[in-house]
Design a protein around this motif. Sequence first.
Motif, PDB file in Angstrom:
ATOM      1  N   ILE A 135       0.848  -1.209   0.000  1.00 16.52           N
ATOM      2  CA  ILE A 135       0.000   0.000   0.000  1.00 16.52           C
ATOM      3  C   ILE A 135       0.877   1.250   0.000  1.00 16.52           C
ATOM      4  N   LEU A 136       1.948   1.183   0.779  1.00 14.51           N
ATOM      5  CA  LEU A 136       2.870   2.336   0.821  1.00 14.51           C
ATOM      6  C   LEU A 136       3.461   2.598  -0.561  1.00 14.51           C
ATOM      7  N   GLN A 137       3.902   1.532  -1.208  1.00 10.99           N
ATOM      8  CA  GLN A 137       4.480   1.704  -2.554  1.00 10.99           C
ATOM      9  C   GLN A 137       3.457   2.269  -3.533  1.00 10.99           C
ATOM     10  N   LYS A 138       2.229   1.787  -3.413  1.00  9.26           N
ATOM     11  CA  LYS A 138       1.178   2.309  -4.292  1.00  9.26           C
ATOM     12  C   LYS A 138       0.933   3.795  -4.039  1.00  9.26           C
ATOM     13  N   ALA A 139       0.988   4.135  -2.762  1.00  5.68           N
ATOM     14  CA  ALA A 139       0.816   5.555  -2.403  1.00  5.68           C
ATOM     15  C   ALA A 139       1.936   6.396  -3.004  1.00  5.68           C
ATOM     16  N   ILE A 140       3.145   5.854  -2.919  1.00  3.25           N
ATOM     17  CA  ILE A 140       4.304   6.588  -3.471  1.00  3.25           C
ATOM     18  C   ILE A 140       4.157   6.734  -4.996  1.00  3.25           C
ATOM     19  N   LEU A 141       3.618   5.705  -5.614  1.00  4.23           N
ATOM     20  CA  LEU A 141       3.481   5.744  -7.082  1.00  4.23           C
ATOM     21  C   LEU A 141       2.448   6.763  -7.570  1.00  4.23           C
ATOM     22  N   THR A 142       1.641   7.272  -6.661  1.00  2.00           N
ATOM     23  CA  THR A 142       0.685   8.311  -7.083  1.00  2.00           C
ATOM     24  C   THR A 142       1.343   9.696  -7.154  1.00  2.00           C
ATOM     25  N   LEU A 143       2.552   9.788  -6.616  1.00  2.59           N
ATOM     26  CA  LEU A 143       3.240  11.098  -6.598  1.00  2.59           C
ATOM     27  C   LEU A 143       3.838  11.404  -7.969  1.00  2.59           C
ATOM     28  N   PRO A 144       3.990  12.699  -8.265  1.00  2.00           N
ATOM     29  CA  PRO A 144       4.723  13.064  -9.490  1.00  2.00           C
ATOM     30  C   PRO A 144       6.165  12.538  -9.399  1.00  2.00           C
ATOM     31  N   ASN A 145       6.766  12.309 -10.560  1.00  3.00           N
ATOM     32  CA  ASN A 145       8.081  11.656 -10.599  1.00  3.00           C
ATOM     33  C   ASN A 145       9.139  12.306  -9.701  1.00  3.00           C
ATOM     34  N   LYS A 146       9.252  13.627  -9.788  1.00  4.53           N
ATOM     35  CA  LYS A 146      10.319  14.293  -9.024  1.00  4.53           C
ATOM     36  C   LYS A 146      10.046  14.226  -7.524  1.00  4.53           C
ATOM     37  N   GLN A 147       8.780  14.334  -7.177  1.00  2.00           N
ATOM     38  CA  GLN A 147       8.422  14.250  -5.756  1.00  2.00           C
ATOM     39  C   GLN A 147       8.686  12.832  -5.234  1.00  2.00           C
ATOM     40  N   ARG A 148       8.387  11.877  -6.053  1.00  2.00           N
ATOM     41  CA  ARG A 148       8.628  10.468  -5.710  1.00  2.00           C
ATOM     42  C   ARG A 148      10.123  10.224  -5.521  1.00  2.00           C
ATOM     43  N   LEU A 149      10.877  10.817  -6.396  1.00  4.39           N
ATOM     44  CA  LEU A 149      12.335  10.685  -6.335  1.00  4.39           C
ATOM     45  C   LEU A 149      12.877  11.227  -5.015  1.00  4.39           C
ATOM     46  N   VAL A 150      12.423  12.412  -4.680  1.00  2.00           N
ATOM     47  CA  VAL A 150      12.877  13.058  -3.435  1.00  2.00           C
ATOM     48  C   VAL A 150      12.442  12.228  -2.227  1.00  2.00           C
ATOM     49  N   PHE A 151      11.200  11.757  -2.270  1.00  2.00           N
ATOM     50  CA  PHE A 151      10.699  10.962  -1.137  1.00  2.00           C
ATOM     51  C   PHE A 151      11.526   9.682  -0.959  1.00  2.00           C
ATOM     52  N   ASN A 152      11.792   8.992  -2.066  1.00  3.95           N
ATOM     53  CA  ASN A 152      12.574   7.746  -1.996  1.00  3.95           C
ATOM     54  C   ASN A 152      13.962   7.986  -1.416  1.00  3.95           C
ATOM     55  N   MET A 153      14.605   9.044  -1.870  1.00  5.54           N
ATOM     56  CA  MET A 153      15.971   9.315  -1.404  1.00  5.54           C
ATOM     57  C   MET A 153      16.002   9.681   0.067  1.00  5.54           C
ATOM     58  N   LYS A 154      14.976  10.408   0.482  1.00  6.81           N
ATOM     59  CA  LYS A 154      14.959  10.833   1.881  1.00  6.81           C
ATOM     60  C   LYS A 154      14.482   9.702   2.800  1.00  6.81           C
ATOM     61  N   TYR A 155      13.395   9.041   2.392  1.00  7.42           N
ATOM     62  CA  TYR A 155      12.768   8.060   3.279  1.00  7.42           C
ATOM     63  C   TYR A 155      13.521   6.719   3.272  1.00  7.42           C
ATOM     64  N   PHE A 156      13.748   6.154   2.102  1.00  5.04           N
ATOM     65  CA  PHE A 156      14.371   4.822   2.026  1.00  5.04           C
ATOM     66  C   PHE A 156      15.894   4.879   2.097  1.00  5.04           C
ATOM     67  N   ASP A 157      16.491   5.816   1.363  1.00  8.21           N
ATOM     68  CA  ASP A 157      17.964   5.850   1.321  1.00  8.21           C
ATOM     69  C   ASP A 157      18.556   6.714   2.431  1.00  8.21           C
ATOM     70  N   GLU A 158      17.692   7.407   3.154  1.00 13.70           N
ATOM     71  CA  GLU A 158      18.082   8.243   4.299  1.00 13.70           C
ATOM     72  C   GLU A 158      19.220   9.206   3.954  1.00 13.70           C
ATOM     73  N   MET A 159      19.060   9.811   2.832  1.00 14.06           N
ATOM     74  CA  MET A 159      20.065  10.792   2.411  1.00 14.06           C
ATOM     75  C   MET A 159      19.761  12.141   3.055  1.00 14.06           C
ATOM     76  N   LYS A 160      20.820  12.936   3.212  1.00 11.81           N
ATOM     77  CA  LYS A 160      20.635  14.275   3.778  1.00 11.81           C
ATOM     78  C   LYS A 160      20.138  15.215   2.683  1.00 11.81           C
ATOM     79  N   TYR A 161      19.458  16.265   3.147  1.00 11.52           N
ATOM     80  CA  TYR A 161      18.885  17.203   2.177  1.00 11.52           C
ATOM     81  C   TYR A 161      19.949  17.820   1.258  1.00 11.52           C
ATOM     82  N   ASN A 162      21.118  18.117   1.861  1.00 12.57           N
ATOM     83  CA  ASN A 162      22.133  18.761   1.007  1.00 12.57           C
ATOM     84  C   ASN A 162      22.669  17.795  -0.061  1.00 12.57           C
ATOM     85  N   GLU A 163      22.670  16.500   0.270  1.00 16.03           N
ATOM     86  CA  GLU A 163      23.090  15.512  -0.734  1.00 16.03           C
ATOM     87  C   GLU A 163      22.037  15.411  -1.850  1.00 16.03           C
TER      88      GLU A 163
END
Lengths: 195, 167
Positions: A135-163
């Motif tokens: 369900i979470l993945q489906k929710a993420i897939l409803t986001l626009p591509n760039k927003q999805r990209l940012v969410f994945n990097m922050k949430y799953f990859d735990e990258m810092k904002y400056n990175e």
Amino acid sequence: MSDITQSNQIKEEQKWVGQLQNPQSSPKERKIAFDGIMRLHRQAIYSHIKKMVIDANDADDLLQEVFVKVWKNIAKFKNEAKLYTWIYRIATNETLRFLDRKKKKYGLKMNEVSEELMQNLESDEQFSGEEVQLILQKAILTLPNKQRLVFNMKYFDEMKYNEISQIVGTSLGALKASYHLATKKIEAYLKENYQ
Amino acid sequence: MKLEDIPKKQPFQMPTEAHFDSISDKIYAQIEKEEQHQNPNKTSTSVSIDSIKKETKSSPAFWKKPQFIGIAASILLLFVVLLGINKYDYTYLENITNLSTTQKIDFSEVSTQQIQDFLLDEDISESEVVSFMPENSDLEKTNIFEESDLNSIDSESLDLMLEEEYL
């Protein structure tokens, strides 16, 4: 990963980059250096791409394209940035371009793209989550591509904002706003679709 | 439901190392293919990375470049033209000019026999000869006209002439 291991890894990586950029390096030295870089980053880059395109074959093809680009452009890499940030940036650009091409090729609207990705997700053998993860993945897939990209990097990859900022070329403020908005949308989706 | 309530984990299983190695092979194959395409004369090696070494493109010597050849050819042509103008023999032109403007044919130097032969062969009438005669010519003073007096023609020839005239 401990600090010592990370420090050694960075030194090793710098050595590989130096070997690839040095025209005096022998072909064997170059191959060893490139192999080292690929082995170090291929899983993280694959994961990054896979979360965006879902389809395993597309992810394989894009991973290939990304490392071919790394090989071709390694001479242009400046040590001002970290190598993995640079490779992430290439991967991000390639992935976004791929999704855009696909959307245009089939004349799909954004919700149609999301639906297709969701179908791919449900049939994906590599998907390893429980129902809530799906369900979470489906929710993420409803986001626009760039927003999805940012969410994945922050949430799953735990990258810092400056990175993330270096990778996607967006200001920190815009990134924070984008992530916050994405979180709100996902929570709304979860509330609606999960008990 | 909040995001924090969901256990965080990577959603996809990672493929095996063998799978990644097969992708690496494809990467090397693609690199080799592209480099072969860029440098078709280059002999392929077993490992494509060999060719990453940026070959210093063997640019031809400057004198082999088309630009240089073009400039050199133009200079050479210009040199030849200038040399030709400089060395041209104007005396020939002067001779022709003088000949056409100042020199006139002196018919007095032509023998009577030659003129007679010419007139007989070419079938030119006297009036035509006179009309072609240049100004100041002393041809009339020569005895050819005196000799061509009808009185000097024998009767037989005269009959023949008249016969031809009225035919």
